[in-house]
Design an enzyme around this catalytic site. Structure first.
Site, PDB file in Angstrom:
ATOM      1  N   ASP A   8     -10.281 -19.964  12.758  1.00  0.00           N
ATOM      2  CA  ASP A   8      -9.475 -19.098  11.902  1.00  0.00           C
ATOM      3  C   ASP A   8      -8.757 -20.055  10.937  1.00  0.00           C
ATOM      4  OD1 ASP A   8      -7.852 -16.871  11.031  1.00  0.00           O
ATOM      5  OD2 ASP A   8      -6.239 -17.709  12.254  1.00  0.00           O
ATOM      6  N   LEU A   9      -8.193 -19.540   9.870  1.00  0.00           N
ATOM      7  CA  LEU A   9      -7.534 -20.431   8.898  1.00  0.00           C
ATOM      8  C   LEU A   9      -6.003 -20.446   9.067  1.00  0.00           C
ATOM      9  CD1 LEU A   9      -7.805 -22.182   6.232  1.00  0.00           C
ATOM     10  CD2 LEU A   9      -7.242 -20.075   5.035  1.00  0.00           C
ATOM     11  N   ASP A  10      -5.404 -19.286   8.698  1.00  0.00           N
ATOM     12  CA  ASP A  10      -3.939 -19.207   8.684  1.00  0.00           C
ATOM     13  C   ASP A  10      -3.374 -19.363  10.093  1.00  0.00           C
ATOM     14  OD1 ASP A  10      -3.675 -18.569   5.849  1.00  0.00           O
ATOM     15  OD2 ASP A  10      -4.540 -16.628   6.336  1.00  0.00           O
ATOM     16  N   THR A  16       0.153 -21.230   6.893  1.00  0.00           N
ATOM     17  CA  THR A  16       0.415 -20.402   5.718  1.00  0.00           C
ATOM     18  C   THR A  16       1.176 -19.126   6.068  1.00  0.00           C
ATOM     19  OG1 THR A  16      -1.907 -19.971   6.054  1.00  0.00           O
ATOM     20  CG2 THR A  16      -1.320 -21.054   3.998  1.00  0.00           C
ATOM     21  N   LYS A  44      -0.025 -11.285  11.654  1.00  0.00           N
ATOM     22  CA  LYS A  44      -0.964 -12.398  11.862  1.00  0.00           C
ATOM     23  C   LYS A  44      -2.378 -11.887  12.131  1.00  0.00           C
ATOM     24  CE  LYS A  44       2.240 -16.005  13.141  1.00  0.00           C
ATOM     25  NZ  LYS A  44       2.792 -16.851  14.191  1.00  0.00           N
ATOM     26  N   GLY A  45      -3.310 -12.394  11.370  1.00  0.00           N
ATOM     27  CA  GLY A  45      -4.711 -12.026  11.550  1.00  0.00           C
ATOM     28  C   GLY A  45      -5.080 -10.671  10.962  1.00  0.00           C
ATOM     29  N   ARG A  48      -4.731  -7.799   4.381  1.00  0.00           N
ATOM     30  CA  ARG A  48      -3.642  -7.540   3.422  1.00  0.00           C
ATOM     31  C   ARG A  48      -3.296  -6.054   3.364  1.00  0.00           C
ATOM     32  NH1 ARG A  48      -5.107  -9.530  -2.355  1.00  0.00           N
ATOM     33  NH2 ARG A  48      -5.813 -11.280  -1.072  1.00  0.00           N
ATOM     34  N   SER A 113     -12.049 -15.973   8.792  1.00  0.00           N
ATOM     35  CA  SER A 113     -10.671 -15.635   8.416  1.00  0.00           C
ATOM     36  C   SER A 113     -10.588 -14.255   7.772  1.00  0.00           C
ATOM     37  CB  SER A 113     -10.163 -16.692   7.412  1.00  0.00           C
ATOM     38  OG  SER A 113      -8.991 -16.257   6.780  1.00  0.00           O
ATOM     39  N   ALA A 114      -9.429 -13.612   7.930  1.00  0.00           N
ATOM     40  CA  ALA A 114      -9.204 -12.313   7.290  1.00  0.00           C
ATOM     41  C   ALA A 114      -8.787 -12.476   5.833  1.00  0.00           C
ATOM     42  CB  ALA A 114      -8.107 -11.569   8.046  1.00  0.00           C
ATOM     43  N   SER A 115      -8.458 -13.704   5.451  1.00  0.00           N
ATOM     44  CA  SER A 115      -7.866 -13.916   4.126  1.00  0.00           C
ATOM     45  C   SER A 115      -8.896 -13.980   3.008  1.00  0.00           C
ATOM     46  CB  SER A 115      -7.069 -15.220   4.126  1.00  0.00           C
ATOM     47  OG  SER A 115      -6.658 -15.516   2.807  1.00  0.00           O
ATOM     48  N   ASN A 117      -8.117 -15.418   0.346  1.00  0.00           N
ATOM     49  CA  ASN A 117      -7.776 -16.683  -0.326  1.00  0.00           C
ATOM     50  C   ASN A 117      -8.270 -17.897   0.462  1.00  0.00           C
ATOM     51  OD1 ASN A 117      -6.073 -15.569  -2.537  1.00  0.00           O
ATOM     52  ND2 ASN A 117      -4.840 -14.837  -0.821  1.00  0.00           N
ATOM     53  N   LYS A 144     -10.258  -7.849  11.944  1.00  0.00           N
ATOM     54  CA  LYS A 144      -9.958  -8.193  13.340  1.00  0.00           C
ATOM     55  C   LYS A 144      -8.979  -7.137  13.854  1.00  0.00           C
ATOM     56  CE  LYS A 144     -10.141 -13.121  12.146  1.00  0.00           C
ATOM     57  NZ  LYS A 144      -9.379 -14.355  11.919  1.00  0.00           N
ATOM     58  N   GLU A 168      -8.137 -19.461  17.498  1.00  0.00           N
ATOM     59  CA  GLU A 168      -7.364 -18.369  16.898  1.00  0.00           C
ATOM     60  C   GLU A 168      -5.876 -18.439  17.237  1.00  0.00           C
ATOM     61  OE1 GLU A 168      -6.780 -15.787  15.174  1.00  0.00           O
ATOM     62  OE2 GLU A 168      -8.724 -15.288  14.330  1.00  0.00           O
ATOM     63  N   ASP A 169      -5.031 -18.037  16.298  1.00  0.00           N
ATOM     64  CA  ASP A 169      -3.587 -17.994  16.575  1.00  0.00           C
ATOM     65  C   ASP A 169      -3.060 -16.566  16.646  1.00  0.00           C
ATOM     66  OD1 ASP A 169      -3.832 -17.458  13.779  1.00  0.00           O
ATOM     67  OD2 ASP A 169      -1.665 -17.815  13.626  1.00  0.00           O
TER      68      ASP A 169
HETATM   69  C1  BG6 Z   1      -4.853 -13.676   7.745  1.00  0.00           C
HETATM   70  C2  BG6 Z   1      -3.353 -13.806   7.925  1.00  0.00           C
HETATM   71  O1  BG6 Z   1      -5.471 -14.895   7.989  1.00  0.00           O
HETATM   72  O2  BG6 Z   1      -5.155 -13.251   6.414  1.00  0.00           O
HETATM   73  C3  BG6 Z   1      -2.684 -12.490   7.577  1.00  0.00           C
HETATM   74  O3  BG6 Z   1      -3.069 -14.159   9.267  1.00  0.00           O
HETATM   75  C4  BG6 Z   1      -3.066 -12.082   6.165  1.00  0.00           C
HETATM   76  O4  BG6 Z   1      -1.293 -12.613   7.706  1.00  0.00           O
HETATM   77  C5  BG6 Z   1      -4.591 -12.002   6.048  1.00  0.00           C
HETATM   78  O5  BG6 Z   1      -2.493 -10.841   5.836  1.00  0.00           O
HETATM   79  C6  BG6 Z   1      -5.066 -11.628   4.646  1.00  0.00           C
HETATM   80  O6  BG6 Z   1      -4.771 -12.659   3.768  1.00  0.00           O
HETATM   81  P1  BG6 Z   1      -4.891 -12.577   2.177  1.00  0.00           P
HETATM   82  O7  BG6 Z   1      -4.766 -14.020   1.735  1.00  0.00           O
HETATM   83  O8  BG6 Z   1      -6.257 -12.016   1.861  1.00  0.00           O
HETATM   84  O9  BG6 Z   1      -3.806 -11.702   1.686  1.00  0.00           O
HETATM   85 MG    MG Z   2      -4.472 -16.835  11.895  1.00  0.00          MG
END
Ligand code: BG6
Ligand code: MG
Length: 217
Positions: A8-10, A16, A44-45, A48, A113-115, A117, A144, A168-169
């Site tokens: 996982d990233l964040d 972050t 977390k995880g 958005r 990752s869910a992000s 970014n 997730k 994973e965190d």
């Molecule tokens: C996850 C974070 O990795 O990404 C969440 O733990 C975050 O807190 C999610 O909301 C989505 O991230 P982003 O960068 O697409 O807004």
């Molecule tokens: Mg995470």
């Protein structure tokens, strides 16, 4: 059996969560309510979109679809300002050591990752070259704890799901890894991540010997 490792990233590779928190807090304050660090744990995880849904529930704020989309954009623009100048100094301790060991042993590495970014953050901190596959918020339809993100990562690595290990965190992330029938390793508070098969506070607690066992069995 070829093993694959999924990170996982964040909160696992970089911290972050603090920037996500500041951006959500700013939006909450703008809407007239408080958003605490404890409440941020729920984020977390989580994608958005779901984060904003939870935030509006906390503040008892209702929104039209248009307004909802504007707030999502505003939050992300604010978050992007925080991560703009991120560099290698924000990589969590001992993460590069583990990545380097896996690379030297030719173990395929993926990001799950869910992000949305994720790729740009890996690029900023200089870790992009380590990753053989990147699956992030842009590639999945189910967030997730659905296992989609990790199953897709395993597929891209060409490794069976049960031969993958996930770091994973987030509770939702550990649940997703378990649902994918992968080995789940919780990074953080073991009481919170009690469903993980293994628990560590951070990567400084993980020995190379432990990683060796993981990739051999
Ligand atoms: C996850 C974070 O990795 O990404 C969440 O733990 C975050 O807190 C999610 O909301 C989505 O991230 P982003 O960068 O697409 O807004
Ligand atoms: Mg995470």
């Amino acid at each position: 059996m070829k093993k694959g490792i999924i990170f996982d990233l964040d909160g696992v590779i970089v911290d972050t969560a603090k920037y996500h928190y500041l951006a959500w807090k700013k939006l909450a304050n703008q809407l007239g309510f408080e958003f605490t660090k404890n409440q941020n744990e729920l984020f977390k995880g989580v994608s958005r979109k779901v984060c904003l849904e939870i935030l509006l529930e906390i503040g008892k704020v209702s929104a039209t679809k248009e307004q909802f989309d504007i707030w999502m954009i505003e939050k992300n623009l604010d978050y992007l300002k925080y991560i703009e100048n991120m560099d290698a100094s924000e990589i969590l301790p001992d993460v590069p050591k583990i990545l380097q060991f896996l690379k030297e042993n030719k173990i395929p590495i993926a990001l799950g990752s869910a992000s949305k970014n994720a790729r740009s953050i890996l690029e900023k901190v200089g870790l992009l070259p380590y990753f053989d596959a990147i699956v992030d918020g842009n590639n999945v339809t189910k967030a997730k704890p659905d296992p989609e993100v990790f199953l897709l990562a395993a597929k891209q690595l060409g490794v069976s799901a049960h031969d993958c290990v996930v770091f994973e965190d987030a509770v939702a992330g550990v649940e997703a890894a378990n649902a994918a029938k992968m080995i789940s390793i919780g990074i953080g508070d073991r009481n919170v991540l009690s469903e993980a098969q293994f628990n560590f506070k951070d990567f400084t607690e993980i020995s190379i010997q432990f990683i060796e066992v993981l990739i051999k069995n």
